[in-house]
Write a protein that holds these residues in place. Sequence first.
Motif, PDB file in Angstrom:
ATOM      1  N   GLN A  25       0.829  -1.200   0.000  1.00 12.43           N
ATOM      2  CA  GLN A  25       0.000   0.000   0.000  1.00 12.43           C
ATOM      3  C   GLN A  25       0.872   1.262   0.000  1.00 12.43           C
ATOM      4  O   GLN A  25       1.986   1.262   0.521  1.00 12.43           O
ATOM      5  CB  GLN A  25      -0.910   0.029   1.233  1.00 12.43           C
ATOM      6  N   SER A  26       0.307   2.324  -0.552  1.00  6.12           N
ATOM      7  CA  SER A  26       0.889   3.660  -0.458  1.00  6.12           C
ATOM      8  C   SER A  26       0.033   4.472   0.502  1.00  6.12           C
ATOM      9  O   SER A  26      -1.179   4.570   0.324  1.00  6.12           O
ATOM     10  CB  SER A  26       0.911   4.334  -1.841  1.00  6.12           C
ATOM     11  N   VAL A  37      -5.085   6.034   1.521  1.00  4.50           N
ATOM     12  CA  VAL A  37      -4.407   4.751   1.353  1.00  4.50           C
ATOM     13  C   VAL A  37      -4.823   4.171   0.016  1.00  4.50           C
ATOM     14  O   VAL A  37      -6.025   4.082  -0.283  1.00  4.50           O
ATOM     15  CB  VAL A  37      -4.771   3.764   2.481  1.00  4.50           C
ATOM     16  N   VAL A  38      -3.853   3.793  -0.804  1.00  2.03           N
ATOM     17  CA  VAL A  38      -4.155   3.114  -2.071  1.00  2.03           C
ATOM     18  C   VAL A  38      -3.313   1.855  -2.158  1.00  2.03           C
ATOM     19  O   VAL A  38      -2.166   1.821  -1.686  1.00  2.03           O
ATOM     20  CB  VAL A  38      -3.896   4.010  -3.303  1.00  2.03           C
ATOM     21  N   SER A  39      -3.875   0.816  -2.730  1.00  2.81           N
ATOM     22  CA  SER A  39      -3.146  -0.430  -2.936  1.00  2.81           C
ATOM     23  C   SER A  39      -2.304  -0.333  -4.206  1.00  2.81           C
ATOM     24  O   SER A  39      -2.723   0.289  -5.190  1.00  2.81           O
ATOM     25  CB  SER A  39      -4.122  -1.606  -3.056  1.00  2.81           C
ATOM     26  N   ASP A  57       5.942  11.519  -7.673  1.00  3.21           N
ATOM     27  CA  ASP A  57       5.488  10.627  -6.599  1.00  3.21           C
ATOM     28  C   ASP A  57       5.617   9.181  -7.054  1.00  3.21           C
ATOM     29  O   ASP A  57       4.631   8.466  -7.245  1.00  3.21           O
ATOM     30  CB  ASP A  57       4.045  10.968  -6.215  1.00  3.21           C
ATOM     31  N   ILE A  58       6.874   8.752  -7.216  1.00  3.98           N
ATOM     32  CA  ILE A  58       7.186   7.434  -7.752  1.00  3.98           C
ATOM     33  C   ILE A  58       8.045   6.675  -6.746  1.00  3.98           C
ATOM     34  O   ILE A  58       8.935   7.236  -6.114  1.00  3.98           O
ATOM     35  CB  ILE A  58       7.954   7.549  -9.086  1.00  3.98           C
ATOM     36  N   LEU A  75       2.649   6.662  -6.517  1.00  5.93           N
ATOM     37  CA  LEU A  75       2.201   6.602  -5.127  1.00  5.93           C
ATOM     38  C   LEU A  75       0.798   7.159  -4.935  1.00  5.93           C
ATOM     39  O   LEU A  75       0.120   6.818  -3.960  1.00  5.93           O
ATOM     40  CB  LEU A  75       3.185   7.359  -4.237  1.00  5.93           C
ATOM     41  N   ARG A  76       0.347   8.031  -5.816  1.00 11.81           N
ATOM     42  CA  ARG A  76      -0.989   8.628  -5.670  1.00 11.81           C
ATOM     43  C   ARG A  76      -2.079   7.718  -6.207  1.00 11.81           C
ATOM     44  O   ARG A  76      -3.168   7.638  -5.646  1.00 11.81           O
ATOM     45  CB  ARG A  76      -1.037   9.991  -6.367  1.00 11.81           C
TER      46      ARG A  76
END
Length: 209
Positions: A25-26, A37-39, A57-58, A75-76
């Motif tokens: 997760q990010s 939170v994103v998977s 955002d890598i 990451l986003r």
Amino acid sequence: SGQRNIGIRSDLRFMVVRTTSGHWQSWELGPAGITRVVSLEDAPGGGGWIRFSPVGDIAAIIPNDNLRQVRFWDLRTGRACGHPCASEALILTSNWMPGAFSSDGRHFAAGTGNGKAYVWDVATGAEVFALGPMRDARVGIVEYSPDGSRIVTANVWGEAQLWDAATGQAASPVITHGTAIRTVAFSSDGKLMLTGSGDGAARIWHTSD
């Protein structure tokens, strides 16, 4: 910062974590804590080593179940981005500094077990050039200077080497620390470099005349 299964970006805006359930997760962070939170889609099934790009955002992950590959995520959005980079030799993730992004985020470099470090184009996955070999000794540390003009590699023999990041040519004699180097760091202007080893000694070197 780069480490296994959890990474925190230096500006404290993002974390990448592998949860106890095995999902990557990010986490986007704000003053009050976690804001989103994103998977990470199609993330590695096992653990891995993480490094953040200084631009955009890598994040890069070198998965434990495929130590010949580097993969990248936004990451986003949690979506895979760039192109996987394939290494002909195993990338050494037993150290905390096995790979690094260039200062502009376009390239990624990693050290391997055949005495070389490889530099790839993040967007295409193509190999730009190989650095070394350094006496065919395993290269466990790779880092870019702050301005992106130099790359330092260090092997298990306690030797470090500076390289021109544009050409891949050696930019210094071999630097001998004496015992296995565990960490390297540049001064903010890139003119000095520190090497630290497991014997507790740190040495400072001039990177140019």
